[in-house]
Design an enzyme around this catalytic site. Structure first.
Site, PDB file in Angstrom:
ATOM      1  N   CYS A 163      -7.745  -2.381  -5.133  1.00  0.00           N
ATOM      2  CA  CYS A 163      -6.835  -2.483  -3.913  1.00  0.00           C
ATOM      3  C   CYS A 163      -7.709  -2.625  -2.819  1.00  0.00           C
ATOM      4  O   CYS A 163      -8.942  -3.014  -2.926  1.00  0.00           O
ATOM      5  CB  CYS A 163      -5.885  -1.120  -4.022  1.00  0.00           C
ATOM      6  SG  CYS A 163      -6.435   0.114  -4.298  1.00  0.00           S
ATOM      7  N   VAL A 164      -7.378  -2.051  -1.616  1.00  0.00           N
ATOM      8  CA  VAL A 164      -8.343  -2.023  -0.510  1.00  0.00           C
ATOM      9  C   VAL A 164      -9.503  -0.829  -0.656  1.00  0.00           C
ATOM     10  O   VAL A 164     -10.699  -1.058  -0.669  1.00  0.00           O
ATOM     11  CB  VAL A 164      -7.588  -1.761   0.702  1.00  0.00           C
ATOM     12  CG1 VAL A 164      -8.451  -1.486   2.054  1.00  0.00           C
ATOM     13  CG2 VAL A 164      -6.542  -2.662   1.038  1.00  0.00           C
ATOM     14  N   ALA A 165      -8.942   0.344  -0.840  1.00  0.00           N
ATOM     15  CA  ALA A 165     -10.015   1.389  -1.032  1.00  0.00           C
ATOM     16  C   ALA A 165     -10.321   2.018  -2.345  1.00  0.00           C
ATOM     17  O   ALA A 165     -11.033   2.661  -2.815  1.00  0.00           O
ATOM     18  CB  ALA A 165      -9.613   2.738  -0.171  1.00  0.00           C
ATOM     19  N   GLY A 166      -9.358   1.328  -3.308  1.00  0.00           N
ATOM     20  CA  GLY A 166      -9.676   1.613  -4.794  1.00  0.00           C
ATOM     21  C   GLY A 166      -8.781   3.013  -4.927  1.00  0.00           C
ATOM     22  O   GLY A 166      -9.518   3.927  -5.916  1.00  0.00           O
ATOM     23  N   LEU A 167      -8.182   3.709  -4.017  1.00  0.00           N
ATOM     24  CA  LEU A 167      -7.441   5.127  -4.633  1.00  0.00           C
ATOM     25  C   LEU A 167      -5.956   5.326  -4.598  1.00  0.00           C
ATOM     26  O   LEU A 167      -5.511   6.148  -4.955  1.00  0.00           O
ATOM     27  CB  LEU A 167      -7.811   5.819  -2.939  1.00  0.00           C
ATOM     28  CG  LEU A 167      -9.264   5.996  -2.715  1.00  0.00           C
ATOM     29  CD1 LEU A 167      -9.445   6.759  -1.257  1.00  0.00           C
ATOM     30  CD2 LEU A 167     -10.021   6.886  -3.698  1.00  0.00           C
ATOM     31  N   GLY A 168      -5.282   4.133  -4.429  1.00  0.00           N
ATOM     32  CA  GLY A 168      -3.900   4.208  -4.564  1.00  0.00           C
ATOM     33  C   GLY A 168      -3.352   3.225  -5.534  1.00  0.00           C
ATOM     34  O   GLY A 168      -2.926   3.599  -6.995  1.00  0.00           O
ATOM     35  N   ARG A 169      -3.126   1.958  -5.281  1.00  0.00           N
ATOM     36  CA  ARG A 169      -2.470   0.898  -6.104  1.00  0.00           C
ATOM     37  C   ARG A 169      -3.523   0.562  -7.225  1.00  0.00           C
ATOM     38  O   ARG A 169      -2.937   0.765  -8.336  1.00  0.00           O
ATOM     39  CB  ARG A 169      -2.453  -0.251  -5.271  1.00  0.00           C
ATOM     40  CG  ARG A 169      -1.273  -0.288  -4.205  1.00  0.00           C
ATOM     41  CD  ARG A 169      -1.286  -1.560  -3.380  1.00  0.00           C
ATOM     42  NE  ARG A 169      -2.481  -1.344  -2.278  1.00  0.00           N
ATOM     43  CZ  ARG A 169      -2.722  -2.177  -1.198  1.00  0.00           C
ATOM     44  NH1 ARG A 169      -1.977  -2.958  -0.863  1.00  0.00           N
ATOM     45  NH2 ARG A 169      -3.812  -2.029  -0.558  1.00  0.00           N
ATOM     46  N   ASP A 189       0.953  -1.122   0.017  1.00  0.00           N
ATOM     47  CA  ASP A 189      -0.078  -0.181  -0.063  1.00  0.00           C
ATOM     48  C   ASP A 189       0.886   1.208  -0.064  1.00  0.00           C
ATOM     49  O   ASP A 189       2.025   1.189   0.806  1.00  0.00           O
ATOM     50  CB  ASP A 189      -0.851  -0.166   1.239  1.00  0.00           C
ATOM     51  CG  ASP A 189      -1.702   1.195   1.116  1.00  0.00           C
ATOM     52  OD1 ASP A 189      -2.133   1.779   0.162  1.00  0.00           O
ATOM     53  OD2 ASP A 189      -2.570   1.431   2.036  1.00  0.00           O
TER      54      ASP A 189
END
Length: 173
Positions: free
Chosen positions: A104-110, A72
């Site tokens: 990814c987890v929140a769909g904001l980074g990876r 992350d």
């Protein structure tokens, strides 16, 4: 336990490429997640975080799941980038109109980083790719990821041929 307010999945379309950026489901939310995937015509999911759900149900629906986790907040490894770009090239050439989901987890980074790489490889400037994704996915990318995208040099792997077999290398002078 309080539920995290997660942004809705967003579709990013550029040239002949279609992506769905989303957060990760859990086994409890998997049926709704599968419905969303089908609505967008997703045939492949790239999961770039640790597993939070059993892929058997997804695979049973004919949707292939690829696990390419990376940390992350960090950029992807060269191996993941190579695999991602190969997947994008093959899927959109062999299944025109299909959609690749990335989460990814929140769909904001990876997940947005991988989509940005595809846009850059497709000919978009890094600044435009970031802005294009952020218009749809507010809060996408952290400073380390932005620096990675800024320094990324495209290998132009996503140049597609048109229906006449000519390379689509259009250039405005």
């Amino acid at each position: 336990m309080a539920r995290m307010n997660r942004p809705a999945p967003v579709e990013v379309t550029y040239k002949n490429m279609r992506f769905l950026i989303t957060h990760n489901p859990t086994n409890a939310t998997l049926n709704k997640f599968i419905e969303e995937l089908k609505k967008y015509g997703v045939t492949t999911i790239v999961r770039v975080c640790e597993a939070t759900y059993d892929t058997a149900l997804v695979e049973k629906e004919g949707i292939h799941v690829l696990d390419w986790p990376f940390d992350d907040g960090a950029p992807p490894s060269n191996q993941i980038v190579d695999g991602w770009l190969s997947l994008v090239k093959i899927k959109f050439r062999e299944e025109p109109g299909c959609c690749i989901a990335v989460h990814c987890v929140a769909g904001l980074g990876r997940a947005p980083v991988l989509v940005a790489l595809a846009l850059i490889e497709g000919g978009m400037k890094y600044e435009d790719a970031v802005q294009f994704i952020r218009q749809k996915r507010r809060g996408a990318f952290n400073s380390k990821q932005l620096l990675y995208l800024e320094k990324y040099r495209p290998k132009m792997r996503l140049r597609f041929k048109d229906s006449n077999g000519h390379r689509n290398n259009c250039c405005i002078q």
